[in-house]
Scaffold this motif. Structure first.
Motif, PDB file in Angstrom:
ATOM      1  N   ALA A  67       1.391  65.697  20.222  1.00 40.82           N
ATOM      2  CA  ALA A  67       2.454  66.836  20.387  1.00 40.82           C
ATOM      3  C   ALA A  67       1.707  68.020  20.869  1.00 40.82           C
ATOM      4  N   GLY A  68       1.545  68.121  22.254  1.00 40.17           N
ATOM      5  CA  GLY A  68       1.113  69.208  23.085  1.00 40.17           C
ATOM      6  C   GLY A  68      -0.445  68.879  22.937  1.00 40.17           C
ATOM      7  N   VAL A  73      -0.152  63.290  12.220  1.00 38.78           N
ATOM      8  CA  VAL A  73      -0.542  62.155  11.300  1.00 38.78           C
ATOM      9  C   VAL A  73       0.525  62.020  10.175  1.00 38.78           C
ATOM     10  N   SER A  74       1.317  60.974  10.314  1.00 39.33           N
ATOM     11  CA  SER A  74       2.286  60.488   9.232  1.00 39.33           C
ATOM     12  C   SER A  74       1.905  59.619   8.630  1.00 39.33           C
ATOM     13  N   PHE A  75       2.624  59.458   7.215  1.00 32.99           N
ATOM     14  CA  PHE A  75       2.270  58.379   6.365  1.00 32.99           C
ATOM     15  C   PHE A  75       2.987  57.161   7.117  1.00 32.99           C
ATOM     16  N   GLU A  76       2.795  55.894   6.665  1.00 33.00           N
ATOM     17  CA  GLU A  76       3.432  54.630   7.135  1.00 33.00           C
ATOM     18  C   GLU A  76       4.874  54.702   7.173  1.00 33.00           C
ATOM     19  N   ASP A  77       5.620  55.402   6.086  1.00 32.20           N
ATOM     20  CA  ASP A  77       6.931  55.375   6.161  1.00 32.20           C
ATOM     21  C   ASP A  77       7.474  56.560   6.868  1.00 32.20           C
ATOM     22  N   GLY A  78       6.739  57.408   7.605  1.00 30.09           N
ATOM     23  CA  GLY A  78       7.358  58.258   8.718  1.00 30.09           C
ATOM     24  C   GLY A  78       7.234  59.798   8.097  1.00 30.09           C
ATOM     25  N   PHE A  81       2.082  64.094   7.210  1.00 34.28           N
ATOM     26  CA  PHE A  81       1.237  64.303   6.455  1.00 34.28           C
ATOM     27  C   PHE A  81       0.300  65.486   6.818  1.00 34.28           C
ATOM     28  N   HIS A  82      -0.280  65.587   8.015  1.00 28.69           N
ATOM     29  CA  HIS A  82      -1.130  66.678   8.526  1.00 28.69           C
ATOM     30  C   HIS A  82      -1.210  66.649   9.997  1.00 28.69           C
ATOM     31  N   ASP A  83      -1.598  67.602  10.671  1.00 26.50           N
ATOM     32  CA  ASP A  83      -1.741  67.595  12.191  1.00 26.50           C
ATOM     33  C   ASP A  83      -3.160  68.026  12.378  1.00 26.50           C
ATOM     34  N   PHE A  84      -3.744  68.014  13.611  1.00 25.30           N
ATOM     35  CA  PHE A  84      -5.122  68.430  13.922  1.00 25.30           C
ATOM     36  C   PHE A  84      -5.575  68.625  15.256  1.00 25.30           C
ATOM     37  N   ASP A  85      -6.404  69.394  15.851  1.00 24.80           N
ATOM     38  CA  ASP A  85      -6.504  69.603  17.040  1.00 24.80           C
ATOM     39  C   ASP A  85      -7.893  68.418  17.519  1.00 24.80           C
ATOM     40  N   PRO A  86      -7.522  67.598  18.506  1.00 27.66           N
ATOM     41  CA  PRO A  86      -8.451  66.367  18.715  1.00 27.66           C
ATOM     42  C   PRO A  86      -9.599  66.852  19.764  1.00 27.66           C
ATOM     43  N   GLN A  87      -9.480  68.053  20.082  1.00 27.28           N
ATOM     44  CA  GLN A  87     -10.617  68.657  21.103  1.00 27.28           C
ATOM     45  C   GLN A  87     -11.506  69.189  20.388  1.00 27.28           C
ATOM     46  N   SER A  88     -11.181  70.287  19.501  1.00 23.40           N
ATOM     47  CA  SER A  88     -12.124  70.957  18.668  1.00 23.40           C
ATOM     48  C   SER A  88     -12.554  70.584  17.424  1.00 23.40           C
ATOM     49  N   GLY A  89     -11.628  69.605  16.656  1.00 22.58           N
ATOM     50  CA  GLY A  89     -11.649  69.310  15.166  1.00 22.58           C
ATOM     51  C   GLY A  89     -11.314  70.791  14.239  1.00 22.58           C
ATOM     52  N   ALA A  92      -7.401  70.888   9.461  1.00 20.60           N
ATOM     53  CA  ALA A  92      -6.088  70.406   9.566  1.00 20.60           C
ATOM     54  C   ALA A  92      -5.053  71.062   8.613  1.00 20.60           C
ATOM     55  N   SER A  93      -3.726  70.813   9.153  1.00 15.51           N
ATOM     56  CA  SER A  93      -3.052  71.521   8.265  1.00 15.51           C
ATOM     57  C   SER A  93      -2.920  71.006   6.844  1.00 15.51           C
ATOM     58  N   GLU A  94      -2.591  71.927   5.723  1.00 15.51           N
ATOM     59  CA  GLU A  94      -2.513  71.605   4.348  1.00 15.51           C
ATOM     60  C   GLU A  94      -1.307  70.739   4.006  1.00 15.51           C
ATOM     61  N   HIS A  95      -1.547  69.885   3.121  1.00 18.39           N
ATOM     62  CA  HIS A  95      -0.555  68.921   2.766  1.00 18.39           C
ATOM     63  C   HIS A  95      -0.528  69.061   1.161  1.00 18.39           C
ATOM     64  N   LEU A  96       0.890  69.251   0.733  1.00 17.83           N
ATOM     65  CA  LEU A  96       0.799  69.393  -0.789  1.00 17.83           C
ATOM     66  C   LEU A  96       1.613  67.960  -1.109  1.00 17.83           C
ATOM     67  N   CYS A  97       1.064  67.257  -2.035  1.00 15.13           N
ATOM     68  CA  CYS A  97       1.605  66.043  -2.663  1.00 15.13           C
ATOM     69  C   CYS A  97       1.733  66.180  -4.022  1.00 15.13           C
ATOM     70  N   GLY A  98       3.129  66.329  -4.250  1.00 11.46           N
ATOM     71  CA  GLY A  98       3.318  66.836  -5.729  1.00 11.46           C
ATOM     72  C   GLY A  98       2.845  68.177  -5.999  1.00 11.46           C
ATOM     73  N   GLU A  99       2.084  68.408  -7.004  1.00 12.82           N
ATOM     74  CA  GLU A  99       1.410  69.691  -7.299  1.00 12.82           C
ATOM     75  C   GLU A  99      -0.177  69.662  -6.657  1.00 12.82           C
ATOM     76  N   ASP A 100      -0.475  68.593  -6.143  1.00 19.96           N
ATOM     77  CA  ASP A 100      -1.796  68.610  -5.691  1.00 19.96           C
ATOM     78  C   ASP A 100      -2.050  69.038  -4.153  1.00 19.96           C
ATOM     79  N   MET A 101      -3.023  69.887  -3.764  1.00 19.53           N
ATOM     80  CA  MET A 101      -3.047  70.276  -2.517  1.00 19.53           C
ATOM     81  C   MET A 101      -4.039  69.643  -1.981  1.00 19.53           C
TER      82      MET A 101
END
Length: 138
Positions: A67-68, A73-78, A81-89, A92-101
């Motif tokens: 996207a742009g 990146v999404s989990f298999e169920d859609g 999860f996070h996104d990243f810049d493939p050009q510069s690395g 990545a965006s943060e992801h809260l899973c339950g209470e674990d960051m």
């Protein structure tokens, strides 16, 4: 500009996991295949995870979409999860899973060798995971 198509291929994957809470290290060795789809790409990883001297078969899958100038990146169920810049690395965006960051990022400066690092902290998890991707074939 680097896009999803640059990541397509078969990779040797090595992952080191340092569990700070258990004061233990685990290792994953396997393969990842990133394959084109009409919507972007699928990421499928298979291999062996060694935990406390025991080997387990392990696998995971993700969906990648461009996207742009970012890859999402999404989990298999859609679920996102996070996104990243493939050009510069970078981060990545943060992801809260339950209470674990999950906080991490991509390193692409040695392209086509690249890596992903995650630092995970919360009430259930406290570990650092470093995954290295070495392209085998396109």
């Amino acid at each position: 500009m680097r896009t999803i198509s640059d990541f397509l291929g078969v990779y040797k994957v090595t992952r080191e996991i340092a569990d700070h809470r258990a004061e233990a290290r685990s290792q994953f060795d396997g393969q990842a295949v990133i394959a084109a789809t009409a919507e972007g790409a699928t990421y499928r990883e298979t291999g062996g995870l060694i935990v406390n001297g025991q080997r387990f078969e392990a696998e995971r899958s993700y969906l990648w979409q461009q996207a742009g100038d970012r890859i999402w990146v999404s989990f298999e169920d859609g679920r996102a999860f996070h996104d990243f810049d493939p050009q510069s690395g970078g981060l990545a965006s943060e992801h809260l899973c339950g209470e674990d960051m999950y906080r991490g990022g991509y390193e692409v400066s040695d392209w086509p060798l690249w890596s992903v690092t995650w630092n995970v902290k919360g009430p259930r998890k406290d570990y650092r995971s470093v995954t290295i991707y070495e392209m085998c074939s396109r």
